[in-house]
Design a protein around this motif. Structure first.
Motif, PDB file in Angstrom:
ATOM      1  N   PRO A   1     111.518  11.750 -75.952  1.00  0.00           N
ATOM      2  CA  PRO A   1     112.047  10.325 -75.748  1.00  0.00           C
ATOM      3  C   PRO A   1     111.151   9.280 -76.470  1.00  0.00           C
ATOM      4  O   PRO A   1     110.168   9.519 -76.762  1.00  0.00           O
ATOM      5  CB  PRO A   1     111.822  10.133 -74.045  1.00  0.00           C
TER       6      PRO A   1
ATOM      7  N   CYS B   1     107.108   9.243 -76.889  1.00  0.00           N
ATOM      8  CA  CYS B   1     106.406  10.357 -76.334  1.00  0.00           C
ATOM      9  C   CYS B   1     105.975  11.327 -77.483  1.00  0.00           C
ATOM     10  O   CYS B   1     106.019  12.484 -77.200  1.00  0.00           O
ATOM     11  CB  CYS B   1     107.563  11.023 -75.433  1.00  0.00           C
ATOM     12  N   GLY B   2     105.618  10.808 -78.525  1.00  0.00           N
ATOM     13  CA  GLY B   2     105.184  11.552 -79.762  1.00  0.00           C
ATOM     14  C   GLY B   2     105.597  12.133 -80.739  1.00  0.00           C
ATOM     15  O   GLY B   2     104.961  12.801 -81.545  1.00  0.00           O
TER      16      GLY B   2
ATOM     17  N   THR C   1     106.405  10.583 -83.843  1.00  0.00           N
ATOM     18  CA  THR C   1     105.847  10.144 -85.024  1.00  0.00           C
ATOM     19  C   THR C   1     104.564  10.820 -85.092  1.00  0.00           C
ATOM     20  O   THR C   1     104.265  11.292 -86.229  1.00  0.00           O
ATOM     21  CB  THR C   1     105.669   8.606 -84.907  1.00  0.00           C
TER      22      THR C   1
ATOM     23  N   ASP D   1     110.490  10.825 -88.595  1.00  0.00           N
ATOM     24  CA  ASP D   1     109.910  10.710 -87.150  1.00  0.00           C
ATOM     25  C   ASP D   1     110.651  10.058 -86.257  1.00  0.00           C
ATOM     26  O   ASP D   1     110.143  10.018 -85.119  1.00  0.00           O
ATOM     27  CB  ASP D   1     108.644   9.929 -87.709  1.00  0.00           C
TER      28      ASP D   1
HETATM   29  P1  GTP Z   1     109.356   6.096 -80.545  1.00  0.00           P
HETATM   30  O1  GTP Z   1     108.978   5.611 -81.718  1.00  0.00           O
HETATM   31  O2  GTP Z   1     109.472   4.866 -79.585  1.00  0.00           O
HETATM   32  O3  GTP Z   1     110.569   6.833 -80.600  1.00  0.00           O
HETATM   33  O4  GTP Z   1     108.111   6.917 -80.297  1.00  0.00           O
HETATM   34  P2  GTP Z   1     107.399   8.439 -80.617  1.00  0.00           P
HETATM   35  O5  GTP Z   1     108.180   9.672 -79.992  1.00  0.00           O
HETATM   36  O6  GTP Z   1     107.596   8.503 -82.230  1.00  0.00           O
HETATM   37  O7  GTP Z   1     106.173   8.356 -79.997  1.00  0.00           O
HETATM   38  P3  GTP Z   1     104.708   8.276 -80.693  1.00  0.00           P
HETATM   39  O8  GTP Z   1     104.434   9.372 -81.800  1.00  0.00           O
HETATM   40  O9  GTP Z   1     104.647   6.803 -81.531  1.00  0.00           O
HETATM   41  O10 GTP Z   1     103.570   8.456 -79.616  1.00  0.00           O
HETATM   42  C1  GTP Z   1     103.730   7.436 -78.618  1.00  0.00           C
HETATM   43  C2  GTP Z   1     102.416   7.215 -77.882  1.00  0.00           C
HETATM   44  O11 GTP Z   1     102.150   8.520 -77.501  1.00  0.00           O
HETATM   45  C3  GTP Z   1     101.315   6.940 -78.572  1.00  0.00           C
HETATM   46  O12 GTP Z   1     100.545   5.950 -78.011  1.00  0.00           O
HETATM   47  C4  GTP Z   1     100.586   8.252 -78.944  1.00  0.00           C
HETATM   48  O13 GTP Z   1      99.231   7.908 -79.273  1.00  0.00           O
HETATM   49  C5  GTP Z   1     100.848   9.029 -77.694  1.00  0.00           C
HETATM   50  N1  GTP Z   1     100.873  10.397 -78.141  1.00  0.00           N
HETATM   51  C6  GTP Z   1     101.397  11.046 -79.074  1.00  0.00           C
HETATM   52  N2  GTP Z   1     101.238  12.131 -79.288  1.00  0.00           N
HETATM   53  C7  GTP Z   1     100.338  12.677 -77.959  1.00  0.00           C
HETATM   54  C8  GTP Z   1      99.909  13.919 -77.729  1.00  0.00           C
HETATM   55  O14 GTP Z   1     100.099  14.931 -78.443  1.00  0.00           O
HETATM   56  N3  GTP Z   1      99.181  13.752 -76.557  1.00  0.00           N
HETATM   57  C9  GTP Z   1      98.970  12.469 -75.986  1.00  0.00           C
HETATM   58  N4  GTP Z   1      98.046  12.360 -74.907  1.00  0.00           N
HETATM   59  N5  GTP Z   1      99.375  11.332 -76.539  1.00  0.00           N
HETATM   60  C10 GTP Z   1     100.239  11.536 -77.605  1.00  0.00           C
END
Ligand code: GTP
Ligand code: SPV
Ligand code: MN
Length: 586
Positions: free
Chosen positions: A245, A248-249, A251, A272
C-alpha cells in the motif's frame, strides 16, 4: 477538420474559459519558461542552485497535501460495476454536479494541454493520455512522470485513442473537490486539488483506475506494484513485482542498495509504483513500468535507507511540502542530519519543534527515473521484463511474518485479496489504522473488487510458468514498539530466499498460512539478530491468525454472491488448517 483531441480541447476551453491555451511540447526550453513563471508567481521557491541545480520547492495548499479517497468516485451506469469498496456516482449525476464547478474555472489562467504516453514510447503496451490543466506545477510534474509532449502527439496523430483528463485547481476548496472516473468512456475529471494522485492524472487515475478496467476487458493487469530485477552472483537477473500500500516501501525496495552486494546480489529498478503486466505469446507474464519518474515519499529517505534516490534528487527534482534549510536546501525528518537552526517548515513558516514535523509526512520528490544509478538497462524494454515472483505486503505491527510463500496461484490470490495494512499519510484521514487493502489496490481499483479477484484468478491458469506468490512484512514490532527487522537494504535477504524458493533450493516450514523460511534458510551473515527476535519475525501464531481468519470472513461478506467461489474455498481451507494446528498444539 479538427482532430478528436482538438475538438475536445476546444470544448473544454469553452467550458473552463482559460485566458490562454498552451500546447506542451515537453522541450527543455518550454520547461525553462514554465519554471520562470512559477518562480515569479510563487508556485516554486528556488532551492540552492549550486548544490541542487534545477531543483525547486513547491508548497501546496495546507488543505491539499494527500490523496482524498472520500472525494474519489467511480462513475458507472450500474452501481454494482463500481462495487462496495468504491465511492460511486451515476455518470449523468456526476457530470451535472461537477460541470458547473468547471464552468469558468480557468478564467484568467492558462490551460496547459499535456499529451503524454504511459509506458515506453515504442512499447505496444503503452497508452496515451492527455491532461488539460490550469496548473503549471502539474504540467512540470507530468513532464517528469511520463513521456510528455511532442513524443505523445506524434504517436497519437489524429487518432481518438487517448484517455482525456480534465483538471482544474479551481478554488482548492475540499467542499468542491472531486476526482471522478468514467471508465465506460475512458474519461477523468478532477477538480479542486493540485496534489499528487489527485492531480497528476496519468498516475493513479489513468494508470490504475481506468487502466484496471481496460485490463480486465483486454485480459491484462494494471497493478500498484514496483518492479525490480534481482541479480545473483552468476549475473542472472530474476524479475519480481511487489504490491505494498501507499507509503509502505515500494520505492525503497525497488531502489535498494543490497546488503548482500559483496556476495553478488544486486537490485535493479524497473519501476517503483505501477506495473502493467501482459501475458506474452510464450506464456510469461511481462511487466512494463508505465511511468518515467518517481514521485517518492521524502521522510525517512537518507543515505543509508536509499542512497540511490539521495544522489538522484540533487538535480532536476521538484520537492513538494518538504522543509528548507537557511542554505535553501531541502530537509525532512529521517534525513541524516538533525534539524538545522533556522529551518523553514513545509508551510513556509520559521519552524520550532513544538510545531510538529517540519516536512509534511507525505512530502515528496519528483525525480526522473533516468537519474537513478539503480535503473535497469531493461527499464524501457518495449516487451517488458518477465516476472517470476509476485509479492504482497503491508505494515503489520503484529501477526504477519517477515516472509511466507503461498501454495499456488489460487492461494496466492487469496493472500493478496486478504492483505491488510496500517494506513499512512499518503491519503487524508487517520494514520495507523489497520484496514484490508487487497493487492494494495483498495483506493485504485476502477471496478468491483469481487470481479477484480475473479480477474486475478483467471490469469494464473493462462500462464506457462505462473510466478510464485509471496507475502512480506518489514514492519513487525516488538512489545516495546520497535521494528524487529532492520529493513531497507537488508530486505534483499528475503528476496534471496524467494529467489531460492523459485529455484527449488531454500528450505521452508509448512504453516497454516503458507511456507515460512527455516531460520537457517535465510542469509543473515553480517546482521546481529538475536535468535529470539528471528523466531518472533518468523512466528505464525495460530490463535492470532484464527482471529484474522474471522475478520477475513467479515470482509468477504460485503461482496455477497459476487465473491469468486475459489476464494471462499481458500478461506475455508485456511480455517481448517488453523483449527488442525490448534488441535495439534493443545
Ligand atoms: P507510495 O509512493 O505512497 O506508493 O509509497 P511506497 O510504497 O513507494 O513507500 P516508500 O518506499 O516511499 O516508503 C514509505 C515510508 O516507509 C518511508 O518513510 C520509508 O522510509 C519507510 N520504509 C520503506 N521501506 C522500509 C523498511 O524496509 N523498513 C522500515 N521500517 N521502513 C521502511
Ligand atoms: C500513493 O499514494 O500510492 C502514491 C502517491 O504513490 S500519489 O501519487 O499521491 O497517489
Ligand atoms: Mn503509490
Amino acid at each position: 477538420m479538427s482532430t478528436p483531441l482538438e475538438s475536445w480541447v476546444e470544448e473544454s476551453a469553452r467550458l473552463t474559459k482559460p485566458s490562454k491555451i498552451v500546447w506542451c511540447d515537453g522541450s527543455e526550453a518550454e520547461n525553462d519558461r514554465f519554471t520562470e513563471e512559477m518562480l515569479r508567481d510563487g508556485t516554486f521557491a528556488e532551492l540552492n542552485q549550486n548544490t541542487y541545480p534545477r531543483c525547486y520547492l513547491h508548497r501546496s495548499n495546507s488543505n491539499d497535501v494527500a490523496r482524498t479517497e472520500g472525494l474519489t468516485f467511480i462513475c458507472t451506469r450500474d452501481r454494482n460495476a463500481a462495487g462496495p469498496t468504491n465511492n460511486w456516482m451515476a455518470p449523468a449525476e456526476a457530470k451535472e454536479r461537477v460541470r458547473p464547478l468547471f464552468d469558468g474555472a480557468m478564467k484568467g489562467r492558462t490551460m496547459y494541454v499535456v499529451p503524454y504516453i504511459m509506458g515506453p514510447a515504442q512499447s505496444p503496451y503503452s497508452k496515451i493520455g492527455v491532461e488539460l490543466t490550469d496548473s503549471a506545477y502539474v504540467a512540470a510534474n507530468m513532464r517528469i512522470m511520463s513521456r510528455m509532449g511532442k513524443v505523445a502527439l506524434d504517436r497519437l496523430g489524429s487518432s481518438s485513442d487517448f484517455v482525456p483528463g480534465l483538471h482544474s485547481l479551481a478554488d482548492l476548496n475540499p467542499d468542491r473537490r472531486f476526482i471522478l472516473h468514467f471508465p465506460e468512456e475512458n474519461l477523468i475529471w478532477s477538480i479542486g486539488s493540485g496534489y499528487g494522485g489527485n492531480a497528476l492524472l496519468g498516475k493513479k487515475c489513468f494508470a490504475l483506475r481506468i487502466a484496471s478496467w481496460m485490463a480486465r476487458e483486454q485480459g491484462w493487469m494494471a497493478e500498484h506494484m514496483l518492479i525490480l530485477g534481482l541479480e545473483d552472483p552468476s549475473g542472472k537477473v530474476t524479475y519480481m513485482a511487489a504490491a505494498f500500500p501507499s507509503a509502505c516501501g515500494k520505492t525503497n525496495l525497488a531502489m535498494m542498495v543490497s546488503a548482500l552486494e559483496k556476495e553478488g546480489y544486486r537490485v535493479w529498478t524497473i519501476g517503483d509504483d505501477i506495473a502493467w503486466m501482459h501475458i506474452a505469446a510464450d506464456g510469461t507474464l511481462r511487466a512494463i513500468n508505465p511511468e518515467a519518474g518517481f514521485f517518492g515519499v521524502a521522510p525517512g529517505t537518507n543515505a543509508k535507507t536509499n542512497p540511490n534516490v539521495i544522489s538522484a534528487v540533487h538535480s532536476n527534482t521538484i520537492f513538494t511540502n518538504v522543509a528548507m534549510t537557511p542554505g535553501r536546501e531541502p530537509w525532512w525528518e529521517g534525513m541524516d542530519s538533525d534539524a538545522p537552526k533556522g529551518l523553514i517548515n513545509w508551510r513556509g513558516e520559521q519552524w520550532t519543534p513544538a510545531m510538529g514535523p517540519a516536512a509534511h509526512p507525505n512530502s515528496r520528490y519528483t525525480v526522473p527515473a533516468a537519474q537513478s544509478t539503480s535503473l535497469s538497462s531493461h527499464w524501457e524494454d518495449p516487451a517488458g521484463v518477465p516476472i517470476s515472483a509476485l509479492i504482497f505486503g503491508g505494515r503489520r505491527a503484529r501477526l504477519a511474518p517477515l516472509v511466507y510463500e503461498s501454495h499456488d496461484w489460487q492461494h496466492g490470490v487469496f493472500v493478496g485479496a486478504t492483505m491488510a495494512s496500517e494506513t499512512t499519510a499518503a491519503a487524508t484521514g487517520a494514520v495507523g489504522v489497520t484496514r484490508r487493502d487487497p493487492m494494495a489496490m483498495l483506493p485504485f481499483c476502477g471496478y468491483n473488487m469481487a470481479d477484480y479477484f475473479a480477474h486475478w484468478l483467471s490469469i494464473g491458469p493462462r500462464l506457462k510458468n505462473a510466478p510464485k506468490i509471496f507475502h512480506v512484512n518489514w514492519f513487525r514490532r516488538s512489545a516495546e514498539g520497535k521494528f524487529l527487522w532492520p529493513g531497507y537494504g537488508e530486505n534483499v535477504r528475503a528476496l534471496k530466499w524467494m529467489l531460492e524458493r523459485i529455484e527449488g533450493r531454500a528450505a521452508a516450514t509448512e504453516t497454516p498460512i503458507g511456507c515460512v523460511p527455516t531460520p537457517e534458510s535465510l542469509s543473515l551473515d553480517g546482521l546481529s539478530i538475536p535468535p529470539a527476535t528471528l523466531a518472533e519475525l518468523l512466528r505464525v501464531n495460530s490463535s492470532d491468525w484464527a482471529e484474522e481468519e474471522q475478520s477475513v470472513g467479515e470482509f468477504f461478506k460485503q461482496f455477497g454472491d459476487r465473491l469468486p467461489a475459489p476464494l471462499r474455498q481458500e478461506h475455508q481451507a485456511l480455517a481448517a488448517r488453523l483449527s488442525r494446528a490448534a488441535v495439534a498444539s493443545s
